[in-house]
Design a protein around this motif. Structure first.
Motif, PDB file in Angstrom:
ATOM      1  N   VAL A 120      34.488  19.822  19.912  1.00  0.00           N
ATOM      2  CA  VAL A 120      33.639  18.771  20.464  1.00  0.00           C
ATOM      3  C   VAL A 120      34.129  18.353  21.841  1.00  0.00           C
ATOM      4  N   TYR A 163      43.582  11.785  12.605  1.00  0.00           N
ATOM      5  CA  TYR A 163      42.247  11.284  12.297  1.00  0.00           C
ATOM      6  C   TYR A 163      42.141   9.845  12.772  1.00  0.00           C
ATOM      7  N   THR A 187      36.720   5.774  14.753  1.00  0.00           N
ATOM      8  CA  THR A 187      35.634   6.566  15.347  1.00  0.00           C
ATOM      9  C   THR A 187      35.185   7.713  14.446  1.00  0.00           C
ATOM     10  N   ASN A 188      35.922   7.927  13.329  1.00  0.00           N
ATOM     11  CA  ASN A 188      35.634   9.024  12.403  1.00  0.00           C
ATOM     12  C   ASN A 188      35.732  10.378  13.103  1.00  0.00           C
ATOM     13  N   LYS A 189      36.733  10.509  13.980  1.00  0.00           N
ATOM     14  CA  LYS A 189      36.927  11.758  14.708  1.00  0.00           C
ATOM     15  C   LYS A 189      38.270  12.387  14.333  1.00  0.00           C
ATOM     16  N   TYR A 231      41.302  15.320  15.260  1.00  0.00           N
ATOM     17  CA  TYR A 231      41.924  16.005  16.392  1.00  0.00           C
ATOM     18  C   TYR A 231      43.035  16.916  15.878  1.00  0.00           C
ATOM     19  N   GLU A 239      39.333  17.782  19.913  1.00  0.00           N
ATOM     20  CA  GLU A 239      38.525  17.048  18.960  1.00  0.00           C
ATOM     21  C   GLU A 239      37.613  18.064  18.299  1.00  0.00           C
ATOM     22  N   GLU A 251      34.863  19.279  15.003  1.00  0.00           N
ATOM     23  CA  GLU A 251      33.917  18.982  13.929  1.00  0.00           C
ATOM     24  C   GLU A 251      34.110  20.033  12.851  1.00  0.00           C
TER      25      GLU A 251
END
Length: 351
Positions: free
Chosen positions: A127, A326, A330-332, A334, A345, A347
């Motif tokens: 991402v 994590y 932001t629920n992202k 890495y 980052e 998905e």
């Protein structure tokens, strides 16, 4: 078919084989046997176990124990049958207390319990990409209140760092004493916990100023690898098939889970990260991350990160994937690696 082959190859890298055995060393003449001497089972299967009485002693009664449940003998031969439903995977011990001729004898047998489902196979999409210090031998990576913290390793150059994700700038840093090889880290109740590799102790710091306030011993495991927390308890890997669960107050290794899939147990689980109720763990020197259920140890998914290492600057010190962070705000997710000049980052998508 290609995805199945990839998943199979990845799973094979996890395998640690062990056989069931009787640990009883006394001369009582009692031992435990399973039907057809089976030593490996999957969740949902039926386990039949009985007492072998080689000296033909009078058995008054037998009580069996598996995990925290007790069973009474169901027949005159001192046997039971039970279903592996709500149990942990891994090498588990069946224990029997035998009352005979006014005495009490204890015998045990170890069986291997595996998942009855193959883990779900995942891959990734990139991402965003962010700069990262190429000289950082990343051992632990974690977000706390939106800020990224990192533990780095190697004797003589281990450190604890606070990072700016966007720029890669090191905002704060302390160096570990030369006798320490830094490993995983996690943050709980405004304290930073950092593992060392073979020094047999972890380090404790204040979150706000990195002041070292204490240490804690590894009372069961010999090494420190990865560390994460669920908001209450700490989870620690040590290079074996165990992930230890630590008491948050004493930091003692109280119990453990043994991550396993449908083909075997896993070892060399390294960096750990708590993500939405699961433990994400990368396998040392492998381009994959296991998604582990912390309640029973089942490996529910495997993320294939092959190809990611080729997207960073190639140099002599470049090393393996290691570093999962994590950001719950932001629920992202890495990931990075040892001496990588980028943090990705990513998905996660099912294959």
């Amino acid at each position: 078919m290609k995805n199945i082959k990839i998943l199979t190859l990845f799973i094979l890298s996890f395998l640690v084989f062990s056989c069931g055995s009787n640990s009883d060393k006394n001369t009582s003449g009692f031992s435990l046997v399973t039907s057809k001497n089976k030593a490996e089972f999957k969740l949902g299967e039926e386990v039949q176990v009985s007492v072998k009485n080689s000296k033909n002693k009078q058995i008054d009664s037998v009580s069996f124990y598996f995990e925290d449940k007790q069973f009474s003998a169901e027949d005159d031969e001192g046997g039971i049958s039970f279903s592996l439903e709500e149990y942990k995977v891994g090498n588990q011990q069946i224990r029997a207390i035998i009352y005979t001729e006014g005495e009490e004898q204890e015998v045990t047998k170890t069986i291997k319990v595996l998942s009855n489902k193959a883990p779900v196979s995942y891959t990734y999409n990139i991402v965003n990409t962010y700069p990262h210090d190429q000289n950082a031998y990343t051992q632990g990576l974690e977000f706390h209140n939106g800020t990224l913290y990192e533990s780095t390793g190697q004797y003589g150059s281990s450190s604890l760092r606070k990072l700016d994700l966007e720029t890669g700038e090191v905002l704060d840093q302390i160096s570990l004493d030369d006798q320490y090889f830094g490993e995983g880290l996690t943050i709980l109740n405004d304290k930073i916990y950092q593992l060392t590799w073979r020094e047999g102790e972890g380090l404790v710091y204040n979150l706000d100023d990195f002041e070292k306030t204490g240490t804690f011993a590894y009372n069961e495991s010999k090494e420190g690898w990865g560390l994460c927390n669920d908001g209450e308890k700490l989870y620690k890997s040590d290079g074996t098939e165990k992930i230890w669960i630590l008491d948050p107050d004493t930091l003692a290794e109280e119990t453990y889970i043994q991550p396993a899939h449908h083909m075997g147990l896993s070892s060399r689980l390294n960096e750990l990260e708590w993500v939405n109720g699961k433990i994400y763990a990368n396998t040392y020197q492998k381009d994959g991350v296991a998604i582990i259920n912390p309640e029973n140890g089942i490996i529910e998914g495997v993320i294939d990160f092959r190809g990611l290492r080729e997207k960073v600057t190639q140099h002599d010190k470049l090393d393996v994937l290691n570093g999962i962070a994590y950001n719950s705000e932001t629920n992202k997710l890495y990931v990075t690696g040892k001496n990588w000049d980028k943090i990705f980052e990513v998905e996660i998508v099912e294959k």
